[in-house]
Motif scaffolding. Structure first.
Motif, mmCIF file in Angstrom:
data_model
loop_
_atom_site.group_PDB
_atom_site.id
_atom_site.type_symbol
_atom_site.label_atom_id
_atom_site.label_comp_id
_atom_site.label_asym_id
_atom_site.label_seq_id
_atom_site.Cartn_x
_atom_site.Cartn_y
_atom_site.Cartn_z
ATOM 1 N N ALA A 41 -71.167 -12.584 -45.471
ATOM 2 C CA ALA A 41 -71.577 -13.864 -45.421
ATOM 3 C C ALA A 41 -73.383 -13.924 -45.938
ATOM 4 O O ALA A 41 -73.793 -13.035 -45.045
ATOM 5 C CB ALA A 41 -71.469 -14.702 -44.282
ATOM 6 N N PRO A 42 -73.820 -14.690 -46.588
ATOM 7 C CA PRO A 42 -75.315 -14.647 -46.962
ATOM 8 C C PRO A 42 -75.925 -14.908 -45.462
ATOM 9 O O PRO A 42 -75.326 -15.655 -44.735
ATOM 10 C CB PRO A 42 -75.435 -15.744 -48.001
ATOM 11 N N ASP A 43 -77.201 -14.613 -45.395
ATOM 12 C CA ASP A 43 -77.978 -15.192 -44.037
ATOM 13 C C ASP A 43 -78.146 -16.521 -44.173
ATOM 14 O O ASP A 43 -78.391 -17.046 -42.965
ATOM 15 C CB ASP A 43 -79.386 -14.168 -44.292
ATOM 16 N N GLN A 44 -78.001 -17.059 -45.150
ATOM 17 C CA GLN A 44 -78.278 -18.645 -45.155
ATOM 18 C C GLN A 44 -77.020 -19.486 -44.739
ATOM 19 O O GLN A 44 -77.299 -20.874 -44.861
ATOM 20 C CB GLN A 44 -78.609 -18.916 -46.555
ATOM 21 N N ILE A 45 -76.029 -18.801 -44.667
ATOM 22 C CA ILE A 45 -74.824 -19.582 -43.843
ATOM 23 C C ILE A 45 -75.438 -20.207 -42.616
ATOM 24 O O ILE A 45 -75.824 -19.483 -41.669
ATOM 25 C CB ILE A 45 -73.760 -18.680 -43.625
ATOM 26 N N VAL A 46 -74.955 -21.650 -42.600
ATOM 27 C CA VAL A 46 -75.100 -22.317 -41.293
ATOM 28 C C VAL A 46 -74.016 -22.667 -40.559
ATOM 29 O O VAL A 46 -73.103 -22.787 -41.313
ATOM 30 C CB VAL A 46 -76.306 -23.667 -41.487
ATOM 31 N N GLY A 47 -74.180 -23.045 -39.245
ATOM 32 C CA GLY A 47 -72.785 -23.583 -38.435
ATOM 33 C C GLY A 47 -72.626 -24.970 -38.737
ATOM 34 O O GLY A 47 -73.406 -25.835 -39.189
ATOM 35 N N VAL A 48 -71.157 -25.204 -38.548
ATOM 36 C CA VAL A 48 -70.800 -26.705 -39.013
ATOM 37 C C VAL A 48 -71.455 -27.491 -38.174
ATOM 38 O O VAL A 48 -72.198 -28.626 -38.755
ATOM 39 C CB VAL A 48 -69.356 -26.705 -38.615
ATOM 40 N N GLU A 49 -71.744 -27.536 -36.894
ATOM 41 C CA GLU A 49 -72.403 -28.509 -36.049
ATOM 42 C C GLU A 49 -73.821 -28.707 -36.616
ATOM 43 O O GLU A 49 -74.471 -29.568 -36.539
ATOM 44 C CB GLU A 49 -72.412 -28.126 -34.714
ATOM 45 N N TYR A 109 -81.220 -16.090 -57.184
ATOM 46 C CA TYR A 109 -79.928 -15.967 -57.873
ATOM 47 C C TYR A 109 -78.891 -15.070 -57.153
ATOM 48 O O TYR A 109 -77.667 -15.348 -57.181
ATOM 49 C CB TYR A 109 -80.222 -15.384 -59.462
ATOM 50 N N LYS A 110 -79.265 -13.979 -56.381
ATOM 51 C CA LYS A 110 -78.468 -13.076 -56.038
ATOM 52 C C LYS A 110 -77.917 -13.496 -54.842
ATOM 53 O O LYS A 110 -76.506 -13.458 -54.603
ATOM 54 C CB LYS A 110 -79.251 -11.604 -55.590
ATOM 55 N N THR A 111 -78.583 -14.505 -54.116
ATOM 56 C CA THR A 111 -78.030 -15.118 -52.919
ATOM 57 C C THR A 111 -76.917 -16.168 -53.095
ATOM 58 O O THR A 111 -75.707 -16.194 -52.741
ATOM 59 C CB THR A 111 -79.163 -15.919 -52.103
ATOM 60 N N TYR A 115 -73.178 -16.274 -52.358
ATOM 61 C CA TYR A 115 -72.502 -17.346 -51.425
ATOM 62 C C TYR A 115 -71.233 -17.726 -52.098
ATOM 63 O O TYR A 115 -70.016 -17.940 -51.492
ATOM 64 C CB TYR A 115 -73.487 -18.411 -51.498
ATOM 65 N N LEU A 116 -71.276 -17.747 -53.415
ATOM 66 C CA LEU A 116 -69.805 -18.067 -54.123
ATOM 67 C C LEU A 116 -68.897 -16.929 -54.065
ATOM 68 O O LEU A 116 -67.667 -17.546 -54.008
ATOM 69 C CB LEU A 116 -70.310 -18.198 -55.651
ATOM 70 N N THR A 234 -68.497 -22.459 -44.021
ATOM 71 C CA THR A 234 -68.526 -22.110 -45.567
ATOM 72 C C THR A 234 -69.960 -23.027 -46.015
ATOM 73 O O THR A 234 -70.061 -23.113 -47.419
ATOM 74 C CB THR A 234 -67.369 -22.676 -46.307
ATOM 75 N N PHE A 235 -70.821 -23.398 -45.280
ATOM 76 C CA PHE A 235 -71.841 -24.122 -45.418
ATOM 77 C C PHE A 235 -73.133 -23.347 -45.782
ATOM 78 O O PHE A 235 -73.406 -22.367 -44.923
ATOM 79 C CB PHE A 235 -72.449 -25.117 -44.496
#
Length: 246
Positions: A41-49, A109-111, A115-116, A234-235
């Motif tokens: 998972a990228p470091d930029q993934i954030v929690g749902v809440e 671009y790599k991030t 993510y995709l 997945t955000f």
């Protein structure tokens, strides 16, 4: 003449076989087990809440202002005109420390590729096909940390959140994933406000039977009975916003 033709044929056949063998060898070399490497998972993934909080903050702090401004152009909102006049007076008094308004944001671009690949990998675990990728406008709250203690890097600044969606009976739903066990992952469907959908309110199938969504597991867990249960976001957020706050 006949011998020349035979030699030419056998040379062409030999070259074809060598090419096939080389391609097969390279394929085995790159992927000896026939499986793709796991995508982290990228470091930029954030929690749902956290994502839902930023969405609601944008609703409270930005959406209404935009609506009021557009209504004022049509002469429908006198309240906005009065507030605008007051804001102009206030700005005239304090222009030295103006707020930096974000004009655009970006991911390297790599991030974005990571993510995709990540959401495709996770969606495959839950047997879900990604239909679209939504871009939700968001806003960071005027505080130092989120509810989970994570720091708010850019208080009050606009941002955006990437959210995948999937089709269920021709309806498009945002979703995240829930891990019920080490081998079982299910999608959790969300409405446009990123709120979990009540399965009782989702209608019926064409056969007349009530829909049975494996994704719609009650939000409250029995942690003792299901130690693996947990949310897999997945955000993606935390893009580079420009200009940054000073």
């Amino acid at each position: 003449m006949e011998n020349v033709r035979k030699r030419t044929f056998f040379k062409a056949l030999l070259m074809t076989l060598l090419c096939i063998a080389f391609i097969s060898f390279e394929g085995c070399k790159k992927d000896p087990d026939g499986e793709k490497p796991e995508v982290k998972a990228p470091d930029q993934i954030v929690g749902v809440e956290e994502a839902r909080e930023m969405y609601n903050t944008y609703t409270d702090r930005r959406a209404r202002l935009i609506q009021m401004y557009e209504d004022s152009l049509d002469g429908r909102d006198r309240e906005y005109d009065q507030k605008q006049q007051q804001m102009q007076q206030d700005q005239a008094e304090v222009k030295k420390d103006s707020f930096d308004v974000a004009r655009y944001g970006y991911y390297d671009y790599k991030t974005l590729k990571q993510y995709l690949d990540y959401i495709e990998q996770q969606a495959a675990r839950a047997n879900v096909e990604i239909a679209t990728l939504r871009i939700y406008f968001s806003n960071y709250g005027d505080k130092e940390t989120f509810e989970d203690g994570k720091p708010v890097v850019h208080p009050r600044q606009n941002s955006f959140i990437l959210v995948p969606s999937t089709l269920q009976d021709k309806q498009d739903y945002a979703f995240y994933l829930r891990e019920l066990s080490q081998d079982e992952v299910v999608p959790v469907l969300l409405n446009k406000k990123l709120e979990e959908i009540d399965p009782q309110g989702m209608g019926n199938t064409e056969s007349g039977q009530q829909r049975a969504y494996a994704s719609m597991i009650p939000y409250e867990f029995n942690s003792a009975a299901a130690p693996f249960q947990g949310n897999l976001s997945t955000f993606m957020n935390e893009s580079q916003m420009v200009p940054p706050p000073h």
